[in-house]
Design a protein around this motif. Sequence first.
Motif, PDB file in Angstrom:
ATOM      1  N   ILE A  13      68.517 -18.335  36.635  1.00 10.98           N
ATOM      2  CA  ILE A  13      68.919 -17.920  35.318  1.00 10.98           C
ATOM      3  C   ILE A  13      67.854 -16.681  34.938  1.00 10.98           C
ATOM      4  N   ALA A  14      67.272 -16.196  35.506  1.00  9.70           N
ATOM      5  CA  ALA A  14      66.255 -15.242  35.141  1.00  9.70           C
ATOM      6  C   ALA A  14      65.380 -15.650  33.970  1.00  9.70           C
ATOM      7  N   GLY A  16      62.068 -16.312  34.364  1.00  8.12           N
ATOM      8  CA  GLY A  16      60.892 -15.652  34.531  1.00  8.12           C
ATOM      9  C   GLY A  16      59.783 -16.522  34.867  1.00  8.12           C
ATOM     10  N   ALA A  17      59.838 -17.839  34.808  1.00  4.41           N
ATOM     11  CA  ALA A  17      58.902 -18.886  34.976  1.00  4.41           C
ATOM     12  C   ALA A  17      58.253 -18.707  36.391  1.00  4.41           C
ATOM     13  N   CYS A  18      58.814 -18.447  37.397  1.00 10.10           N
ATOM     14  CA  CYS A  18      58.200 -18.365  38.795  1.00 10.10           C
ATOM     15  C   CYS A  18      57.321 -17.279  38.766  1.00 10.10           C
ATOM     16  N   LEU A  28      60.881 -10.356  39.662  1.00 10.06           N
ATOM     17  CA  LEU A  28      62.073 -10.335  39.055  1.00 10.06           C
ATOM     18  C   LEU A  28      62.865  -8.931  39.372  1.00 10.06           C
ATOM     19  N   ALA A  34      65.062 -13.707  40.201  1.00 14.11           N
ATOM     20  CA  ALA A  34      63.647 -13.649  41.096  1.00 14.11           C
ATOM     21  C   ALA A  34      63.842 -13.769  42.438  1.00 14.11           C
ATOM     22  N   CYS A  64      60.432 -24.259  37.990  1.00 14.84           N
ATOM     23  CA  CYS A  64      62.014 -23.569  37.988  1.00 14.84           C
ATOM     24  C   CYS A  64      62.746 -24.561  37.321  1.00 14.84           C
ATOM     25  N   PRO A  65      63.336 -24.056  36.438  1.00 20.66           N
ATOM     26  CA  PRO A  65      64.651 -25.049  35.528  1.00 20.66           C
ATOM     27  C   PRO A  65      65.806 -25.382  36.396  1.00 20.66           C
ATOM     28  N   THR A  66      66.035 -24.723  37.165  1.00 24.31           N
ATOM     29  CA  THR A  66      67.351 -24.780  38.037  1.00 24.31           C
ATOM     30  C   THR A  66      67.240 -25.204  39.256  1.00 24.31           C
TER      31      THR A  66
HETATM   32  S1  SF4 Z   1      61.998 -20.087  37.612  1.00 19.40           S
HETATM   33 FE1  SF4 Z   1      63.740 -20.274  38.864  1.00 19.40          FE
HETATM   34  S2  SF4 Z   1      65.363 -19.942  37.296  1.00 19.40           S
HETATM   35 FE2  SF4 Z   1      63.323 -18.908  36.482  1.00 19.40          FE
HETATM   36  S3  SF4 Z   1      63.342 -16.772  37.261  1.00 19.40           S
HETATM   37 FE3  SF4 Z   1      62.215 -18.050  38.812  1.00 19.40          FE
HETATM   38  S4  SF4 Z   1      63.824 -18.662  40.194  1.00 19.40           S
HETATM   39 FE4  SF4 Z   1      64.843 -17.982  38.602  1.00 19.40          FE
END
Ligand code: SF4
Length: 77
Positions: A13-14, A16-18, A28, A34, A64-66
């Motif tokens: 979902i873009a 940016g946490a990772c 990204l 990502a 990563c939230p998803t």
């Molecule tokens: S933490 Fe997960 S959802 Fe967020 S940018 Fe990274 S891969 Fe995507």
Amino acid sequence: MSQFASVNQEACIACGACNSAAPDIFDLDYNGIAGVIYEGDKNRGITAIGEELLEELQEAFESCPTHCIQLATAAFA
Ligand code: SF4
């Protein structure tokens, strides 16, 4: 034990946490999606992540939230 990583980009979902947790592993694209950029991996999950980055990798995985960061002990096919 070697550790390989890849992002399931359809679920990203873009947020940016990772990239914040592990900027040498994840970056990204222009849409914010990502991918694994470590040593030119191009999100193929075929490059063993360096031991010095495994803590960051784990942090990114957990942030990563998803849950779209996939980890494996062998290279992705
Ligand atoms: S933490 Fe997960 S959802 Fe967020 S940018 Fe990274 S891969 Fe995507």
